[in-house]
Enzyme design. Structure first.
Site, PDB file in Angstrom:
ATOM      1  N   TYR A 134      33.854  34.498  51.055  1.00  0.00           N
ATOM      2  CA  TYR A 134      34.297  34.863  49.704  1.00  0.00           C
ATOM      3  C   TYR A 134      33.259  34.444  48.672  1.00  0.00           C
ATOM      4  CZ  TYR A 134      37.185  35.690  45.658  1.00  0.00           C
ATOM      5  OH  TYR A 134      37.659  36.188  44.467  1.00  0.00           O
ATOM      6  N   PHE A 194      25.013  60.660  30.121  1.00  0.00           N
ATOM      7  CA  PHE A 194      25.592  60.891  31.441  1.00  0.00           C
ATOM      8  C   PHE A 194      27.094  60.648  31.296  1.00  0.00           C
ATOM      9  CE2 PHE A 194      27.010  59.938  35.739  1.00  0.00           C
ATOM     10  CZ  PHE A 194      26.643  61.138  36.319  1.00  0.00           C
ATOM     11  N   THR A 195      27.896  61.340  32.107  1.00  0.00           N
ATOM     12  CA  THR A 195      29.350  61.358  31.902  1.00  0.00           C
ATOM     13  C   THR A 195      29.978  59.954  31.860  1.00  0.00           C
ATOM     14  OG1 THR A 195      29.568  61.669  34.269  1.00  0.00           O
ATOM     15  CG2 THR A 195      29.652  63.655  32.907  1.00  0.00           C
ATOM     16  N   ASP A 225      19.306  52.817  32.342  1.00  0.00           N
ATOM     17  CA  ASP A 225      20.104  53.266  33.475  1.00  0.00           C
ATOM     18  C   ASP A 225      19.043  53.559  34.538  1.00  0.00           C
ATOM     19  OD1 ASP A 225      21.351  54.727  35.451  1.00  0.00           O
ATOM     20  OD2 ASP A 225      22.797  55.621  34.063  1.00  0.00           O
ATOM     21  N   LYS A 284      22.320  55.928  45.022  1.00  0.00           N
ATOM     22  CA  LYS A 284      21.297  56.981  45.027  1.00  0.00           C
ATOM     23  C   LYS A 284      20.025  56.457  45.707  1.00  0.00           C
ATOM     24  CE  LYS A 284      24.233  58.356  41.642  1.00  0.00           C
ATOM     25  NZ  LYS A 284      25.460  57.624  41.306  1.00  0.00           N
ATOM     26  N   ARG A 330      27.480  71.351  35.909  1.00  0.00           N
ATOM     27  CA  ARG A 330      26.922  70.387  34.960  1.00  0.00           C
ATOM     28  C   ARG A 330      26.680  71.134  33.655  1.00  0.00           C
ATOM     29  NH1 ARG A 330      27.568  65.009  36.518  1.00  0.00           N
ATOM     30  NH2 ARG A 330      29.534  66.023  36.120  1.00  0.00           N
ATOM     31  N   PHE A 355      36.081  67.041  34.413  1.00  0.00           N
ATOM     32  CA  PHE A 355      35.468  67.868  35.457  1.00  0.00           C
ATOM     33  C   PHE A 355      35.924  67.479  36.857  1.00  0.00           C
ATOM     34  CE2 PHE A 355      32.746  64.346  36.355  1.00  0.00           C
ATOM     35  CZ  PHE A 355      32.621  63.738  35.118  1.00  0.00           C
TER      36      PHE A 355
HETATM   37  C1  P61 Z   1      26.145  61.924  40.523  1.00  0.00           C
HETATM   38  F1  P61 Z   1      29.992  64.325  38.628  1.00  0.00           F
HETATM   39  N1  P61 Z   1      26.115  59.832  39.431  1.00  0.00           N
HETATM   40  O1  P61 Z   1      25.073  62.185  39.933  1.00  0.00           O
HETATM   41  P1  P61 Z   1      28.497  55.504  40.135  1.00  0.00           P
HETATM   42  N2  P61 Z   1      24.314  56.726  35.959  1.00  0.00           N
HETATM   43  C2  P61 Z   1      23.783  57.834  36.492  1.00  0.00           C
HETATM   44  C3  P61 Z   1      24.449  58.485  37.511  1.00  0.00           C
HETATM   45  O2  P61 Z   1      23.923  59.594  38.031  1.00  0.00           O
HETATM   46  C4  P61 Z   1      25.700  57.963  37.987  1.00  0.00           C
HETATM   47  C5  P61 Z   1      26.197  56.777  37.388  1.00  0.00           C
HETATM   48  C6  P61 Z   1      25.488  56.192  36.381  1.00  0.00           C
HETATM   49  C7  P61 Z   1      26.779  60.635  40.247  1.00  0.00           C
HETATM   50  C8  P61 Z   1      28.199  60.403  40.724  1.00  0.00           C
HETATM   51  C9  P61 Z   1      29.062  61.048  39.719  1.00  0.00           C
HETATM   52  O3  P61 Z   1      30.216  63.081  36.329  1.00  0.00           O
HETATM   53  C10 P61 Z   1      30.011  62.373  37.471  1.00  0.00           C
HETATM   54  O4  P61 Z   1      27.909  54.664  41.223  1.00  0.00           O
HETATM   55  C11 P61 Z   1      22.504  58.357  35.970  1.00  0.00           C
HETATM   56  O5  P61 Z   1      28.839  56.877  40.553  1.00  0.00           O
HETATM   57  O6  P61 Z   1      29.645  54.820  39.451  1.00  0.00           O
HETATM   58  C12 P61 Z   1      26.439  58.630  38.988  1.00  0.00           C
HETATM   59  O7  P61 Z   1      27.314  55.596  39.057  1.00  0.00           O
HETATM   60  C13 P61 Z   1      27.484  56.188  37.832  1.00  0.00           C
HETATM   61  C14 P61 Z   1      29.287  62.400  39.744  1.00  0.00           C
HETATM   62  C15 P61 Z   1      29.410  60.363  38.577  1.00  0.00           C
HETATM   63  C16 P61 Z   1      29.785  63.033  38.627  1.00  0.00           C
HETATM   64  C17 P61 Z   1      29.925  61.028  37.458  1.00  0.00           C
HETATM   65  O8  P61 Z   1      26.671  62.680  41.343  1.00  0.00           O
END
Ligand code: P61
Length: 458
Positions: free
Chosen positions: A71, A123-124, A214, A257, A381, A448
């Site tokens: 833990y 970003f979303t 980011d 990623k 997107r 979305f």
């Molecule tokens: C993706 F449709 N991305 O691209 P988490 N910052 C950035 C990202 O690309 C990102 C996060 C933060 C995704 C997953 C995803 O609208 C969406 O580990 C530049 O996913 O929490 C994530 O990181 C967030 C898909 C997220 C989406 C939001 O596919």
């Protein structure tokens, strides 16, 4: 034209299934024409996202067996901390379950009601985590980023005139920090240059403004710097990363990623005050500060993947596989965002489906049509992702109305790229037969993911 040669061989395979035409038609209707709502087993080639979909290496899987699931004080936490210190150059690291966990901790600490957060395109999840504590995200990316045809090599760059305008208009005290994304996702996977990062640091120093990255796709951004920016042709990726990060006060990072893992995230900083505050809050929302929502084995896989993902030969193959798909589409005149990005090829839905109005959601329509045609899953997107204006409640129609063909890392072969390109070219040739959509269900947050649609007859 040949695809890039993979710098690995395949040890384990996972069967995939091509559903019949009849099933594809039924499946996309059951999913309300939203590719997020499809069942994975109905998908043949899954280009929804590069997030958490990588194939791990034998070295990462071996590391999983060395998970220390204590833990508190897990040795994998310290391995991850060391990897972050060496690869990114930050002193302090707080682990989180994924990127948005880090955004939540970092942004809720730095953003107060009425604050602005300038960023090189939203970003979303980032936008939402700035809005939840009462802030607003504003766009300071260069104009070229909003034009799919523009060939600027660093479309992720910050426009200092736009940043200055917000400072002059709102006052420096209203700017929470400047937020800079690497390899800008919503712009098409477009990098920011080292020169721009360096100049931004100087600009922000004059105002004592913090810069938070980011850094999610920073290794792929570093590859583009090495490929395109004078003076970096022979620089090891790790050195490029260390220099990039040295111009910031901290970062949030989704490990799903560039770290070649299925789950994980962290924030990292050299600022003791940010570190102490977020390390305190991580125990409220994520878990103890030595695991932050990840299992010990997950932290080990992230630590190893962070290092592996900076290998030049791997990155070269990775970026060139994306480019291979993009070039196949360009050869057939399919409209895509140029230059081809780091993690995905983006189709320009406004040019692909010019017979549809913006209210018929061209990108959503195109993503659904691609699935129905070939069982390739892609992602909208555009305006559905952008959401409504927080103040007026109206839909916002961004210039970029795109469909993302996102390539998971080390997962698909070049023949999968060829299958995908052929199907999209076929669809392009009958594009005027594709009817638009109307939204029939819209959730409040990140619509979305769960919105549903119906076809509007042509
Ligand atoms: C993706 F449709 N991305 O691209 P988490 N910052 C950035 C990202 O690309 C990102 C996060 C933060 C995704 C997953 C995803 O609208 C969406 O580990 C530049 O996913 O929490 C994530 O990181 C967030 C898909 C997220 C989406 C939001 O596919």
């Amino acid at each position: 034209m040949n695809g890039p040669v993979e710098p690995f061989k395949i040890k384990v395979v996972e069967p995939v299934n091509l559903p019949s035409e009849e099933r594809r038609k039924e499946a996309i209707r059951e999913a309300g024409f939203n590719t997020f709502l499809l069942l994975s087993e109905d998908v043949f080639i899954d280009l929804l996202t590069d997030s958490g979909t990588s194939a791990m290496s034998d070295n990462q899987w071996a590391g999983m067996m060395l998970g220390d699931e204590a833990y508190a004080g897990s040795k994998n936490f310290y391995n991850l901390e060391k990897a972050v210190q060496e690869v990114l150059g930050y002193k302090y690291m707080v682990p989180t379950h994924q990127g948005r966990g880090a955004e939540h901790l970092m942004y809720s600490h730095l953003v107060k009601p009425g604050h602005l957060v300038p960023r090189n395109m939203y970003f979303t999840t980032s936008k939402l985590h700035v809005e939840l504590p009462g802030g607003k995200m504003v766009d300071v990316i260069i104009d070229e980023a909003h034009d799919p045809e523009n060939l600027h090599p660093f479309k992720g760059n910050v426009d200092f005139k736009k940043l200055q305008k917000y400072i002059d208009e709102y006052g420096i005290d209203k700017i929470a920090f400047v937020n800079v994304e690497m390899d800008v996702n919503m712009a098409g996977g477009q990098p920011i240059s080292m020169q721009n990062l360096r100049e931004l640091r100087e600009f922000c120093n004059d105002y004592k403004l913090k810069i938070i990255y980011d850094a999610t796709r920073s290794s792929e951004n570093a590859y583009f710097i090495r490929e395109r920016e004078k003076g970096y042709e022979d620089t090891p990726i790790i050195n490029i990363l260390n220099e990039m990060m040295s111009y910031s006060d901290g970062c949030i990072y989704s490990s799903k990623k560039d770290c070649l893992v299925n789950i994980g995230g962290f924030l990292a900083t050299n600022d003791k005050e940010i570190f102490e505050s977020t390390r305190n809050m991580v125990v409220v929302y994520e878990g103890l500060h030595t695991y932050g929502g990840m299992a010990g084995r997950d932290m080990e896989a992230v630590a190893r993947g962070l290092r592996e993902g900076t290998q030049y030969e791997y990155l070269k193959y990775r970026v060139n596989q994306v480019r291979y798909l993009g070039e196949l589409l360009m050869k057939a005149n399919v409209p895509i965002v140029k230059p081809i990005g780091g993690h995905a090829v983006f189709l320009n839905a406004l040019k692909f489906l010019p017979h549809l109005s913006r209210e018929q959601w061209p990108a959503q329509t195109l993503a659904a049509a691609i699935y129905e045609d070939s069982a390739v899953r892609t992602m909208e997107r555009g305006a559905i992702s952008k959401g409504r204006d927080k103040e007026t409640g109206q839909n916002v129609f961004p210039k970029l109305e795109l469909v993302r063909l996102t390539i998971p890392r080390r997962v698909y072969t070049n023949s999968h790229m060829e299958y995908t390109a052929n199907s999209i070219v076929n669809l392009y040739n009958k594009r005027d037969t594709i009817p638009g959509l109307k939204m029939i269900y819209e959730p409040q947050y990140l619509r979305f993911f769960q919105a549903r649609f119906e076809q509007v007859p042509l």
